[in-house]
Design an enzyme around this catalytic site. Structure first.
Site, short mmCIF file in Angstrom:
data_model
loop_
_atom_site.label_atom_id
_atom_site.label_comp_id
_atom_site.label_asym_id
_atom_site.label_seq_id
_atom_site.Cartn_x
_atom_site.Cartn_y
_atom_site.Cartn_z
N ASP A 1 69.88 17.46 40.73
CA ASP A 1 70.08 18.41 41.84
C ASP A 1 71.34 19.21 41.57
OD1 ASP A 1 69.09 15.77 44.00
OD2 ASP A 1 67.93 17.55 43.51
N ASP B 1 62.61 21.31 44.92
CA ASP B 1 62.68 21.03 46.37
C ASP B 1 62.46 22.30 47.16
OD1 ASP B 1 65.50 18.88 45.73
OD2 ASP B 1 63.39 18.38 45.83
C1 LIG Z 1 61.71 18.64 49.55
C2 LIG Z 1 61.06 17.30 49.45
C3 LIG Z 1 61.93 16.35 48.67
C4 LIG Z 1 61.34 16.08 47.28
O1 LIG Z 1 60.00 15.57 47.42
C5 LIG Z 1 59.29 15.32 46.28
O2 LIG Z 1 59.72 15.35 45.16
C6 LIG Z 1 57.85 14.95 46.57
C7 LIG Z 1 56.88 15.71 45.67
C8 LIG Z 1 57.62 13.50 46.37
C9 LIG Z 1 58.30 12.66 47.44
C10 LIG Z 1 58.52 11.29 46.87
C11 LIG Z 1 57.41 12.58 48.67
C12 LIG Z 1 57.85 13.53 49.73
C13 LIG Z 1 58.76 12.85 50.70
C14 LIG Z 1 58.83 13.66 51.97
C15 LIG Z 1 60.15 14.24 52.15
O3 LIG Z 1 61.02 14.09 51.32
C16 LIG Z 1 60.31 15.00 53.40
C17 LIG Z 1 61.21 16.19 53.22
C18 LIG Z 1 61.40 16.92 54.50
C19 LIG Z 1 62.13 18.20 54.31
C20 LIG Z 1 62.20 18.90 55.67
C21 LIG Z 1 62.62 20.30 55.56
C22 LIG Z 1 63.48 17.94 53.75
C23 LIG Z 1 64.03 18.63 52.68
C24 LIG Z 1 65.24 18.12 52.11
C25 LIG Z 1 65.81 18.61 51.01
C26 LIG Z 1 65.26 19.81 50.30
O4 LIG Z 1 66.05 20.94 50.63
C27 LIG Z 1 65.56 22.15 50.09
C28 LIG Z 1 66.95 17.93 50.42
C29 LIG Z 1 66.60 17.43 49.04
C30 LIG Z 1 67.69 16.58 48.44
O5 LIG Z 1 67.84 15.38 49.20
C31 LIG Z 1 67.41 16.24 46.99
O6 LIG Z 1 68.40 15.37 46.49
C32 LIG Z 1 66.04 15.60 46.84
C33 LIG Z 1 65.69 15.33 45.38
O7 LIG Z 1 65.77 16.54 44.63
C34 LIG Z 1 64.28 14.73 45.27
N1 LIG Z 1 63.30 15.57 45.92
C35 LIG Z 1 62.24 15.06 46.62
O8 LIG Z 1 62.01 13.86 46.71
#
Ligand SMILES: CCC[C@@H]1OC(=O)[C@@H](C)C[C@H](C)CCCCC(=O)CCC[C@@H](CC)/C=C/C=C(\COC)CC[C@@H](O)[C@@H](O)C[C@H](O)CNC1=O
Length: 154
Positions: free
Chosen positions: A110, A128
């Protein structure tokens, strides 16, 4: 077919930016782009959004395979609307981007660090952003669809 190219483009930009961060920055190093607002900070996350469920690598890999499978199935079978197909392509590209990180390294790179006032939003990446925009567009599209059905039934 075009939408798979969109997903591939998202995936390529995601992986290229992560590669640059890993190669050019030290872990924890932060570069101010807009002071007090936007920084490039080299960070790793072994969990999901907001760092939840740390070290659940295989759980995330399984969830992502299900998400990718569902998106491809929907793209092939049910999506006819351009907005929906674009949204699904964004989700596909983003999901595969983080999937590769988890598969190869067990953690996600990230670097987009946004501070909103005193609140420091979790550092995220291109994948993300594509995921959140893609899911947002899916909600908008389904809301528009339900509105259209309502007016047709009147
Ligand atoms: C965006 C989904 C996250 C992404 O899911 C993925 O990979 C998917 C394909 C696989 C996951 C295992 C399953 C989805 C989980 C659902 C979820 O998570 C609900 C999210 C809600 C949303 C409401 C708005 C927040 C958003 C937050 C953030 C993004 O802001 C732009 C902060 C990102 C930072 O915490 C960063 O460290 C995260 C890191 O990069 C790993 N990323 C993941 O796990």
């Amino acid at each position: 077919m075009f939408y798979y190219l969109v997903a591939l483009l998202i995936f390529a930009v995601d992986q290229a930016t992560k590669w640059l961060i890993v190669k050019k920055m030290e872990l924890g190093q932060s570069i101010s782009i807009i002071d007090q607002v936007f920084y490039i900070t080299s960070h790793r996350n072994r969990g999901a959004a907001f760092g939840i469920l740390q070290d659940q690598r295989y759980f995330f890999i399984i969830i992502t395979i299900i998400v990718v499978g569902a998106v491809i199935y929907y793209l092939q079978k049910h999506a006819h609307d351009t907005l929906l197909k674009t949204a699904l392509a964004l989700v596909l590209g983003g999901a595969v981007g983080n999937f590769i990180d988890r598969l190869l390294h067990g953690e996600v790179v990230d670097f987009l660090d946004v501070k909103i006032g005193s609140y420091d939003f979790p550092i995220f990446n291109v994948a993300d952003s594509a995921l959140v925009i893609g899911v947002g567009l899916i909600f908008i599209q389904s809301f528009m669809e339900s509105k259209k059905k309502e007016t047709e039934n009147e």
